[in-house]
Structures are given as C-alpha cells and as structure tokens.
Design a protein around this motif. Sequence first.
Motif, short mmCIF file in Angstrom:
data_model
loop_
_atom_site.label_atom_id
_atom_site.label_comp_id
_atom_site.label_asym_id
_atom_site.label_seq_id
_atom_site.Cartn_x
_atom_site.Cartn_y
_atom_site.Cartn_z
N TYR A 131 12.75 64.91 122.35
CA TYR A 131 12.54 64.63 120.93
C TYR A 131 13.85 64.79 120.15
N THR B 282 16.00 62.06 118.01
CA THR B 282 16.45 62.29 116.64
C THR B 282 17.94 61.94 116.50
N ASN C 86 12.09 59.37 114.01
CA ASN C 86 11.47 60.70 114.00
C ASN C 86 11.28 61.23 112.58
N ARG D 141 8.05 59.96 111.36
CA ARG D 141 6.95 60.67 112.01
C ARG D 141 6.74 62.05 111.41
#
Lengths: 189, 265
Positions: free
Chosen positions: B61, B65, B96, B99
């Motif tokens: 993740y 990013t 991201n 999100r």
Amino acid sequence: MSSSLLASLSRLSLLQTRQIHQTIPAGSSVFMKRQKKIDPEVAKQRETRRRKRLEKDIRQMQKHSKKPKPVDELTLDVKSAKNIGERRRPRTELTLEQIDERAIALKDYTRSRLALQQEDDAWIRGAIESQRKALNELKMLKLELYEAAVQPAAKDLPLIVQGPSLTPPIRNYEAPDGDYIDTTRNWAS
Amino acid sequence: MHLSVLRRLSAASASPQKWEIFASVVLSRAPVVAPPMSEVESRFHRLQMAEEQEKSLMCNYELKTKQDEKMVARRAQLIADGKELSELDEEIGVTNAVREDDWKKAAEDLDKKFKFGEFPPKNELKSVERELQRKLVLIVKQKLGEKGYSSPWILPQMKHRDGETLRQTAERCIGELSGTDLSADISGNAPFGVFTHRYPTPISQKTGARGAKIFFYTANLSTIPTEFQVNPDDVTDYQWVNREEFWKTVPGTEYKKAAKFAFLE
C-alpha cells in the motif's frame, strides 16, 4: 513318584487351561455365513484395484511426509522479496534527546509493570490468607459447612470472561446479513 | 492445630451462646470499557510504535502511495506543458488519497450512526451502567431483624438456614434481593473473607447469640441487565459504587477491610 507329581502339576499349569479354552474353528460353525464363491477373474481384478489404491495412498503420504506444515512467519514471500530494495525506508537519524527519551520511557514502563506485578502479588497473597482465615472460622463454627466449602466447584469451570472493549456495546445492534466463510487452510495429514 | 480446633469446637458447642452465620455477596459489575492508558503507558506505546515503523519495510500500500505521488506530479507537469492527458488518467486509476477520503467518510458516517466514543453520562448511583471503565459493587440498605429496621450501607447478606451450604445461602441472597431476573455467577464454594460482628447486649439476650459471623462471597454479573431493580420487601435503598465510593459510603473500617479483597482492578 516324583514324575507322577510333576505330571499332575503340569496338568494344573496355565498351558493346560489355555488348551481347554480353545475357540471353535470358525468355518465349522453353524451360525457363520457361508462365503460366496466368486469368479477367480473378478477376485484378481479386485485385488489389483485394492493394491493400486493402497499404493496411491502410500505415495500421497510419502509426498506430504517430506513437506512439513509451513510456518507462515518463516516462509519467504517471493513476490514481496523481489523488490525488497524499494521497500527499505531511509535511515532515520535519532537525536541524542530522542534516544534518551526512548530509554527513559522504556525504564518508566518497566518500573510501572513491576509495581503492577507487586500489587497483584500482594493482592493474591492477601486474598489467600483471608480465605484461609475464613475457612478456619467456618471449621470452628460448623464442620459440615466447612466440608461443603472446600469442595471443588467444578460447575464454575470453564470460566469464560469477555474482556473490556474500547467502546461499549451498541444496544439493539442488528448485525448485517451474510454467509460465514471458513477460510482456514487444510493440510493433508 | 487439630487438637486446638477440636477443643474450641467442643467449647463452642458447650456454651449456650453461639454465633449466627451469614453469607454476604459482593455482587460486582466488571468494567465494560477499558480504562485509558496511563501517561507512562501511552508515551511508551507511542515511542515503541515509532521505532517499529522505522525498522519495518514498506508494504504494498505504501509503495502504491509513492507511485501515486509520482504520477500526480507527472500529471501536473504535463498540464503545465499543455499536453494530452487521457493516456495518463487511465494509468493512475484510483489513487490511495481518494480511497482514504472514502474510508474516512464511511467511518464518519458509522460514527454518526452508532456514536461509538460517547458513553451515556449516567451518573446516578442507582444505574448499573455508570462508570463503564470501573468495577462497580452493589451496596444496599437492607431490612434486617425487626420490622422497620433498615441497616446502614452494607453488602447484601442473608442468614444461613439449616440444611443448605453457605454457597447456596449466597445464591439465595442474590435471588431474593433482586427484583428482576438476574444472571450472576458466584465464584467458588469457599468464602474469601469473614467478618465478626458482636451484637450489643440487648440484641444478644434476645437472639441468644453472641453475634454474627459474616462470610463473603464474590459474584459477577454475567450479563448487564437493561433495568436493574431490587426487591422492595428486603431492600430499602441500593447503590452501585466503585472502590473509593465504597470506602467512603460504607461505615465500619474492620468490615470494609474484611471485604477489601473483592476490589482488584
């Protein structure tokens, strides 16, 4: 004289009794089911089929016996390991104050845990002593009550306690509908 | 040891004056919500997390990013140069940052709906749901002996009847004092403490007993009732109190000392 005594003793021995309790030969029993006569060809086929199945099972077992159940923490995630260079963070240089702060925080925390442990320990010792006194008093007052009090309370176990959560439970909460999917992995035994 | 017990036993049975036996229950409600971390704990927690973060490797993740940031920078560059963007937009997809915004909004909605962090500020002493972070104990003003007499604040107690064990007396005590159905578990057959109460002379002459021996049991509410009520025939008043309040409200230092081991938090 002596030989006849031996003979009579040998008649009393275990061997003799065992021979008395012999089972009746199975085939001759009236109650036994008579075996069907089968074609020798079919019998041979069945035999080979059973043999093959057994061999397959053995092969399976040998295959899995070499491979122990993997420990997820010890296995290397190959996909993630490929770009491990990208994943490294830049080194952080701590100032002297930061290092001191961390060391002091650790010491303070250790001390607080020690104090907590000592408190718990004192409480347990005190509670046991208090209970001992109470039981002694009870013994002097009424022996029957003491006898009942020292019985183990097996009904209370197992004791399941739900620990405190961070937020209180929501009253009248309705859980959303859904299926329970068990994702536990199975390993061939 | 055994001899002395026997001697005292025979002495007790010989004398006309005896002791009345009581079972008393420390009915407690366990903390529902974990108490906040102490200053030492929270500082250690914060620093420990920082150290762990420094030593860790970046996860997928975080890589995404970083990639997103690069892409957004390139996009800004292209806009500044006045070039075609359609190709790049597809490549970026959902970043991201977008999100995270979505998640934050969903969390806020849930928080608004259920009000997680807010505890109902129920501070009346009669509520079982007060002080969710503390262990609470039930104390009562109980009708004892003569009609109209109400005891000072005490832990609920019940006189032992012949033929039952002390634990059964304690169970009866919970059953008779509560007005509503109550699910509580008594822990263990043995009492954890005893208190000797000597009667004043007039009562002692009347009852023919020297005093009362009160044996303490602990019990825990296994479920917290929505409405807690006591049986008005036996109890005139009740409170749910924490350790400090118990020490302040209930009279009799020796009495409180005998029951103090029920108060570990």
